[in-house]
Design a protein around this motif. Structure first.
Motif, short mmCIF file in Angstrom:
data_model
loop_
_atom_site.label_atom_id
_atom_site.label_comp_id
_atom_site.label_asym_id
_atom_site.label_seq_id
_atom_site.Cartn_x
_atom_site.Cartn_y
_atom_site.Cartn_z
N GLU A 124 2.78 1.66 -3.21
CA GLU A 124 2.01 1.92 -4.48
C GLU A 124 1.32 4.03 -4.45
OE1 GLU A 124 -2.35 1.73 -6.89
OE2 GLU A 124 -2.50 0.40 -4.95
N SER B 270 0.68 -1.56 -0.27
CA SER B 270 0.20 -0.18 -0.07
C SER B 270 0.75 1.73 0.04
CB SER B 270 -0.79 -0.29 0.84
OG SER B 270 -0.36 -0.01 2.42
N LYS C 224 3.40 6.06 -7.71
CA LYS C 224 2.19 7.13 -8.53
C LYS C 224 2.95 8.04 -8.56
CE LYS C 224 -2.07 6.56 -5.25
NZ LYS C 224 -2.91 7.03 -4.46
N LYS D 55 -0.18 0.08 -13.43
CA LYS D 55 -1.25 0.97 -13.06
C LYS D 55 -0.55 2.70 -13.39
CE LYS D 55 -4.32 2.17 -9.80
NZ LYS D 55 -4.76 1.85 -8.52
N TYR D 56 0.62 2.77 -13.41
CA TYR D 56 1.36 4.40 -13.23
C TYR D 56 2.05 4.64 -14.34
CZ TYR D 56 -1.12 4.30 -8.72
OH TYR D 56 -2.28 3.87 -7.86
N LYS E 123 2.39 -8.49 -8.35
CA LYS E 123 1.66 -6.96 -7.10
C LYS E 123 2.53 -5.96 -8.18
CE LYS E 123 -0.15 -8.70 -3.33
NZ LYS E 123 -0.04 -9.00 -1.94
N ILE F 10 1.01 -2.54 -10.18
CA ILE F 10 1.67 -1.19 -9.07
C ILE F 10 1.74 -0.66 -10.86
CG2 ILE F 10 1.79 0.31 -7.92
CD1 ILE F 10 1.94 -1.55 -5.82
#
Length: 401
Positions: free
Chosen positions: A156, A153, A160, A192-193, A185, A189
């Motif tokens: 991430e 967490s 970002k 995603k970014y 994982k 992540i």
């Protein structure tokens, strides 16, 4: 072929960084070194025979790496040992892993961009990020139950606004081999970014426990911004022969990488000996890898037992991989400086302090266990001698000259 890893090899007088120049790091000569991460083992016989044959030719002209023998040996090795397939066109030569990492950072990001990496970290990661004018952000690994965990967490949040995630896999200095779930994982992540991943996998062949190294490129079906830098140098103890490789599936990045090595940095002609070491090592020396892993595993078991019986304030669990023992000294009732001072001046032993590898390495030690057991026994006895002195003189300051 049976290898004798118990053999004592005198490296003094060979311009050896670990032995001849130990004073550079520890301020004293004549120390028993467990510092630089190369081994004290002789290289595999097939590499030796090939090097001797090439040297006897007395012909050492310019050498070409861009051929199927070189690239095919790497691709076949990854498939055979790590169940990872790749296109030969992705493979490029590089003089060293850290050169590849440095160049990839420059190609994949801009000055002041943020690069996230794991702390503790290989100490060259600090400089390769900061000296390339990038912003370093550390993700501090959590020490739990004798191992290290990633706080996903938090990771991430850190990724970002990052451009690159710099991964060490297996991890130096903790010896973690990241599981499939952890790698998945990380990659999800980063995808995603839009964060690009550079993975230093130079320790990939040293496996001591159940976790199996999973090359970053095994996840290309999930994400395509994946870049690997590696070498056979740790596996076969041939860093002095010079040579590594990068695996770059992105054709534009590969072309830019080659442009820099050929026309800007002029580093595209390989060492003929390093090239042969890679080809022969990756095609003929699996037995060496397996036997060395067995030997290092037993060395690690010995370290664990010795510390448990003789220095119980130190805590150590065998790592998943690498030949680097990561020893927890946080319960030792002395500062890192006191411990190091006693090691150097009383024990006459050189062991890297954890602070070298970042804030998360405070009150740890990194012990190179890639050596004959006799050297390791001597080194641990020197540790004990130093610590006995400290415990008996804990009110008397540092060791007396």
């Amino acid at each position: 072929m049976k290898y004798n890893f118990d053999e004592i090899n005198n490296r003094l007088g060979t311009y050896c960084t670990q032995w001849d120049y130990i004073e550079d790091r520890f301020g004293e000569k004549d120390l028993l070194p467990f510092s630089i991460s190369d081994t004290d083992f002789k290289i595999p016989k097939p590499i030796s025979k090939t090097i001797q044959k090439v040297s006897q030719s007395e012909l050492y002209g310019y050498t070409r790496w861009n051929h199927e023998d070189f690239k095919g040996s790497i691709a076949q090795f990854y498939k055979r040992r790590h169940d990872c397939e790749m296109n030969l066109d992705w493979i490029v030569y590089s003089p060293s892993v850290m050169y590849s990492v440095s160049l990839l950072i420059r190609l994949l990001s801009k000055p002041k961009d943020k690069v996230v990496t794991l702390n503790p970290m290989y100490d060259s990661f600090f400089t390769v990020i900061q000296d390339n004018d990038r912003q370093l952000e550390s993700h501090y690994l959590q020490a739990q139950n004798g191992t290290y965990e990633i706080n996903f967490s938090l990771l991430e949040k850190q990724l970002k606004d990052a451009t690159i995630f710099l991964l060490c896999s297996p991890h130096n200095p903790t010896g973690r081999i990241w599981t499939y779930e952890e790698m998945e994982k990380i990659i999800s992540i980063c995808k995603k970014y839009g964060v690009k991943i550079i993975s230093d996998e130079i320790h990939m062949d040293i496996k001591l426990k159940e976790n199996k190294h999973i090359p970053l490129l095994s996840f290309l079906d999930i994400y395509d911004e994946l870049y690997t830098a590696s070498s056979c140098s740790k596996t076969f103890n041939v860093p002095g022969l010079i040579g590594s490789y990068a695996i770059l599936p992105n054709s534009q990045v590969k072309d830019e990488f080659l442009h820099m090595t050929r026309k800007v940095d002029f580093l595209n002609s390989p060492s003929i000996f390093g090239m042969y070491a890679t080809m022969v090592g990756y095609t003929e020396c699996d037995d060496y890898i397996d036997q060395m892993n067995d030997y290092i595993r037993k060395n690690m078991e010995y370290v664990q037992q010795f510390l448990f019986e003789n220095l119980p304030d130190f805590h150590f669990s065998m790592p998943d991989g690498t030949y680097l023992g990561w020893i927890d000294a946080r319960n030792v009732p002395f500062t890192s400086e006191q411990i190091q001072d006693a090691f150097v001046h009383v024990g006459k032993v050189a062991i890297m302090k954890g602070e070298t590898y970042g804030k998360a390495g405070e009150k740890y030690l990194r012990l190179n266990c890639g050596c004959p057991k006799a050297k390791l026994e001597d080194g641990l006895q020197r540790m004990k001698k130093a610590m006995d002195w400290l415990y008996n003189n804990q009110k008397g300051g540092g060791p007396k000259e």
